[in-house]
Design an enzyme around this catalytic site. Structure first.
Site, PDB file in Angstrom:
ATOM      1  N   HIS A  72       0.844  -1.192   0.000  1.00 28.43           N
ATOM      2  CA  HIS A  72       0.000   0.000   0.000  1.00 28.43           C
ATOM      3  C   HIS A  72       0.881   1.244   0.000  1.00 28.43           C
ATOM      4  CE1 HIS A  72      -3.897  -1.939   1.783  1.00 28.43           C
ATOM      5  NE2 HIS A  72      -3.406  -2.587   0.748  1.00 28.43           N
ATOM      6  N   TYR A 200      -9.822   4.942   6.936  1.00 26.01           N
ATOM      7  CA  TYR A 200     -10.059   5.316   8.333  1.00 26.01           C
ATOM      8  C   TYR A 200     -11.182   6.349   8.323  1.00 26.01           C
ATOM      9  CZ  TYR A 200      -5.617   3.191   9.825  1.00 26.01           C
ATOM     10  OH  TYR A 200      -4.597   2.317  10.108  1.00 26.01           O
ATOM     11  N   PRO A 293      -4.804  -0.166  18.532  1.00 24.73           N
ATOM     12  CA  PRO A 293      -4.507  -0.628  17.174  1.00 24.73           C
ATOM     13  C   PRO A 293      -4.647   0.426  16.078  1.00 24.73           C
ATOM     14  CG  PRO A 293      -6.667  -1.414  17.869  1.00 24.73           C
ATOM     15  CD  PRO A 293      -6.042  -0.767  19.077  1.00 24.73           C
ATOM     16  N   LYS A 297       0.814  -0.265  15.166  1.00 28.64           N
ATOM     17  CA  LYS A 297       2.202  -0.281  15.630  1.00 28.64           C
ATOM     18  C   LYS A 297       2.584  -1.506  16.456  1.00 28.64           C
ATOM     19  CE  LYS A 297       3.162   3.405  13.587  1.00 28.64           C
ATOM     20  NZ  LYS A 297       3.790   3.161  12.285  1.00 28.64           N
ATOM     21  N   TYR A 385       3.294   6.716  10.140  1.00 23.88           N
ATOM     22  CA  TYR A 385       2.533   5.536   9.723  1.00 23.88           C
ATOM     23  C   TYR A 385       3.454   4.508   9.043  1.00 23.88           C
ATOM     24  CZ  TYR A 385      -1.649   2.980   8.275  1.00 23.88           C
ATOM     25  OH  TYR A 385      -2.622   2.030   8.130  1.00 23.88           O
TER      26      TYR A 385
END
Length: 391
Positions: A72, A200, A293, A297, A385
């Site tokens: 991704h 998200y 979550p 990480k 991220y």
């Protein structure tokens, strides 16, 4: 029995440590209370930072990851019914990979078995002893027989509920703990993912996340109450809520339904203990820290811990001193707290807090708008991220 490093726990942390030690010519024994089938089949999160992929590649255990992992280069933040793509690759030059934690475990178990070094499943009554001496011990029973393992070092990689951290005398560890007033209801569905990248979503009804395990398995999450009863969530209710929270203003519905294969509720918590060492016992991964979550990480932090610990152990056993071991806790914690901050920030920005405070809602939307409209804001999210530098 005698070995150089006794490793408690056959999750990603313990197995990777064993493999890296083997590559350095260091002996180890791995002990796991669960069965091999359990650790290989337990479905866990599986978003790998670029650095994690690099570590596994350098260790020679990433062939299947590169064949089957889903790369991704971006993600979507969705709020007020509109999606905003964060270009991870364009902003940082790095990417993330979807590859289940259980798949990483399978690869590491296969690598361990190929070495012929000890890996014991379904052991019972595990205990650690003499941690402050130069000859710590691990005892356990297996098949009705009592065993003792004398070590130079013990690595506690046995998770949050393991025996290693509680074996450190009370008062010698400081715990930092935060519980969040919500949880995640997660499902695994035999359905195509809603998007080829993660979504998200911040919605007035609560957070939602659309991700995947493969091109035919969707992994979806809904914010729910921490004391929610899973029995109260029928399949119809779950799909209805997913459609609502992931809705787009243009009316396009990306959620594709299918048979729900698994469902469960995950509590949201931040936890860190300091230091991550007591005598000859070194903690790594969930044994020392857990994160909510939202920032993906958990496993990545565990693998970063192991990279630091493995290098320190290699220096120690090759006669280059104990400086690395002495610095292990501080070095690992520096990265852990940055990951905790990021996970807290993502969680606070995207979830609906109790009471539905209108001010809180406006601030969250403003924060999301800033992240999506400012290159600096997007860069902050992107570089955290994909994973902060390992060194």
């Amino acid at each position: 029995m005698r070995t150089q490093v006794g490793i408690v726990g056959a999750g990603p942390a313990g197995l990777l440590l064993a493999h890296l030690l083997h590559l350095a010519g260091i002996e180890s024994v791995v002990l796991e209370t669960r069965s091999r089938a359990y650790v290989e089949e337990r479905i866990r999160a599986g978003l790998l930072e670029q650095g994690t992929v690099d570590i596994l590649t350098e260790a020679g255990v990433a062939d299947r990851l590169h064949r089957e992992g889903l790369v991704h280069e971006g993600l979507e933040l969705r709020f007020n019914g509109e999606g905003h793509r964060i270009d991870l690759k364009g902003l940082t030059g790095k990417q993330v990979t979807i590859y289940g934690q259980q798949e990483v475990v399978k690869d590491l178990i296969a690598a361990r078995l190929a070495t012929g070094q000890p890996l014991h499943f379904e052991v019972e009554e595990v205990a650690v002893h003499d941690l402050e001496s130069e000859a710590p011990r691990i005892t356990w029973t297996e098949g009705g027989t009592a065993w003792e393992l004398r070590c130079d070092i013990i690595a506690g990689c046995d998770g949050f509920h393991g025996i290693c951290r509680p074996s450190i005398p009370a008062g010698l560890l400081r715990a930092y703990d935060r519980h969040y007033p919500f949880a995640w209801l997660g499902i695994l569905a035999a359905a195509p993912p809603a998007s080829h990248e993660l979504i998200y979503a911040r919605h007035e009804r609560g957070f939602a996340l659309a991700t995947m395990r493969s091109t035919s398995l969707a992994r979806l999450y809904l914010q729910c109450a921490p004391d929610e009863e899973i029995a109260h969530w029928s399949d119809d209710r779950i799909w209805s809520e997913l459609h609502a929270r992931l809705a787009r203003r243009d009316g396009i519905d990306q959620v594709q339904e299918g048979p729900i294969l698994q469902k469960g509720i995950t509590a949201m918590r931040s936890y860190v203990v300091e230091p991550m060492r007591h005598g000859r016992l070194f903690l790594a991964g969930d044994a020392a820290h857990i994160v909510p979550p939202t920032g993906a990480k958990g496993m990545n932090l565990a693998i970063a811990d192991i990279r630091v610990l493995a290098r320190a152990l290699e220096a120690f056993f090759t006669g280059r001193g104990s400086e690395g071991l002495d610095a292990y806790s501080d070095r690992a914690l520096a990265r852990i707290w940055k990951a905790q901050r990021f996970s807290w920030w993502m969680t606070s920005m995207l979830h609906r807090f109790d009471g539905g405070d209108p001010f809180e809602h406006k601030v969250q939307v403003a924060e999301l708008d800033y992240v999506c409209s400012s290159r600096a804001g997007a860069m902050t999210l992107a570089e955290n991220y994909v994973g902060l530098p390992l060194d």
